[in-house]
Design a protein around this motif. Structure first.
Motif, PDB file in Angstrom:
ATOM      1  N   ILE A 142       0.836  -1.204   0.000  1.00  0.00           N
ATOM      2  CA  ILE A 142       0.000   0.000   0.000  1.00  0.00           C
ATOM      3  C   ILE A 142       0.869   1.251   0.000  1.00  0.00           C
ATOM      4  CG2 ILE A 142      -1.796   1.268   1.228  1.00  0.00           C
ATOM      5  CD1 ILE A 142      -2.693  -1.397   0.047  1.00  0.00           C
ATOM      6  N   ILE A 189      -4.901  -2.445  -6.694  1.00  0.00           N
ATOM      7  CA  ILE A 189      -3.961  -3.148  -5.805  1.00  0.00           C
ATOM      8  C   ILE A 189      -4.689  -4.054  -4.809  1.00  0.00           C
ATOM      9  CG2 ILE A 189      -2.086  -2.905  -4.156  1.00  0.00           C
ATOM     10  CD1 ILE A 189      -1.436  -1.881  -6.973  1.00  0.00           C
ATOM     11  N   GLU A 190      -5.511  -3.451  -3.967  1.00  0.00           N
ATOM     12  CA  GLU A 190      -6.079  -4.201  -2.843  1.00  0.00           C
ATOM     13  C   GLU A 190      -7.056  -5.294  -3.291  1.00  0.00           C
ATOM     14  OE1 GLU A 190      -6.753  -1.523   0.849  1.00  0.00           O
ATOM     15  OE2 GLU A 190      -6.795  -0.157  -0.877  1.00  0.00           O
ATOM     16  N   ARG A 242      -5.849   2.661  -5.492  1.00  0.00           N
ATOM     17  CA  ARG A 242      -5.218   1.606  -4.692  1.00  0.00           C
ATOM     18  C   ARG A 242      -6.195   0.464  -4.432  1.00  0.00           C
ATOM     19  NH1 ARG A 242      -3.380   6.119  -1.671  1.00  0.00           N
ATOM     20  NH2 ARG A 242      -4.754   5.589   0.077  1.00  0.00           N
ATOM     21  N   ARG A 261      -6.783   6.867  -3.386  1.00  0.00           N
ATOM     22  CA  ARG A 261      -7.349   5.814  -2.541  1.00  0.00           C
ATOM     23  C   ARG A 261      -8.172   4.826  -3.364  1.00  0.00           C
ATOM     24  NH1 ARG A 261     -11.019   6.961   2.891  1.00  0.00           N
ATOM     25  NH2 ARG A 261     -10.400   5.068   4.014  1.00  0.00           N
ATOM     26  N   ALA A 264       2.310   1.834  -3.439  1.00  0.00           N
ATOM     27  CA  ALA A 264       1.296   2.377  -4.349  1.00  0.00           C
ATOM     28  C   ALA A 264       1.021   3.842  -4.031  1.00  0.00           C
ATOM     29  CB  ALA A 264       0.011   1.558  -4.232  1.00  0.00           C
ATOM     30  N   ARG A 265       0.996   4.173  -2.755  1.00  0.00           N
ATOM     31  CA  ARG A 265       0.787   5.561  -2.360  1.00  0.00           C
ATOM     32  C   ARG A 265       1.949   6.435  -2.829  1.00  0.00           C
ATOM     33  NH1 ARG A 265       0.277   4.700   2.675  1.00  0.00           N
ATOM     34  NH2 ARG A 265      -1.993   4.497   2.751  1.00  0.00           N
TER      35      ARG A 265
END
Length: 224
Positions: A119, A136-137, A132, A129, A122-123
């Protein structure tokens, strides 16, 4: 053993003699499971995402899911009957309610299991948000989420037999009416295909889950 074998053979003969009726019951059973599961996924995954984003909402959402799961299936069907009446729709609603918790809890667990380092990376790349979450999540959580879908689907194959009590159809028509009439070949003809259906779905969904699990580390390393 001879009696069991004889009953099984009689059940298969009953199925063969009523093949057209069986196809209709099996189709209705599959539709009950499929539609209720799709709706459960559509509701449970967003709720799981909300639960991971808002800690205050998490307890309430999980409590609702736990309540839905702990109520016996027959009680859910009994509650659906006075509100929605008899037939297909109340059966789908009852199955949907019962299917929610495994998908919901696995969605939360899957998203929360994504490593903080991923995370943070990615940030650091400037992802928002929502980016991500979607890029990603959720992809990394997909194997865990799918495991919940698999569990929920297999549970619903068995629970769908109870749709008979409110006119929902399915294989429960043969099993429950067969029990009431002491017609064991009819019971076997309805029960065995349901068991085979559950085993087949578990195998197919398990293979898909395994493929998703094999691909998830690649996604993790690519982001990291």
């Amino acid at each position: 053993m001879a009696g069991i074998a004889s009953t099984f053979i009689d059940g298969m003969q009953y199925l063969s003699s009523n093949a057209s009726t069986f196809r209709g019951l099996l189709q209705r059973h599959l539709l009950l499971v499929l539609i209720s599961e799709v709706v459960a996924i559509a509701v449970a995954v967003p709720l799981g995402v909300i639960a991971t984003r808002y800690e205050r909402a998490k307890g309430t959402i999980l409590s609702l899911g736990n309540v839905a799961q702990t109520i016996p299936p027959l009680a859910i069907i009994a509650l659906a009957f006075p509100i929605l009446g008899l037939g297909y729709l109340p059966s789908v609603v009852a199955l949907f309610i019962y299917a929610l918790l495994p998908v919901l809890t696995n969605t939360i667990a899957g998203i929360e299991s994504v490593e903080d380092g991923v995370i943070d990376a990615a940030r650091g790349m400037g992802m928002t948000r929502n980016e991500r979450l979607t890029q990603i999540e959720l992809p990394l959580a997909l194997p865990v989420i799918f495991a919940g879908i698999r569990t929920s689907t297999i549970i619903n194959v068995g629970t769908a037999y109870l749709a008979f009590f409110i006119g929902g159809g399915g294989l429960g028509v043969w099993v429950i009416s067969g029990i009431n009439l002491f017609n064991m070949p009819q019971v076997v003809a309805g029960a065995v295909p349901g068991a085979l259906l559950a085993i087949s779905l578990d195998f197919i969904l398990g293979r898909i889950e395994g493929r998703l699990g094999d691909s998830s580390p690649e996604g993790t390393s690519a982001v990291a």
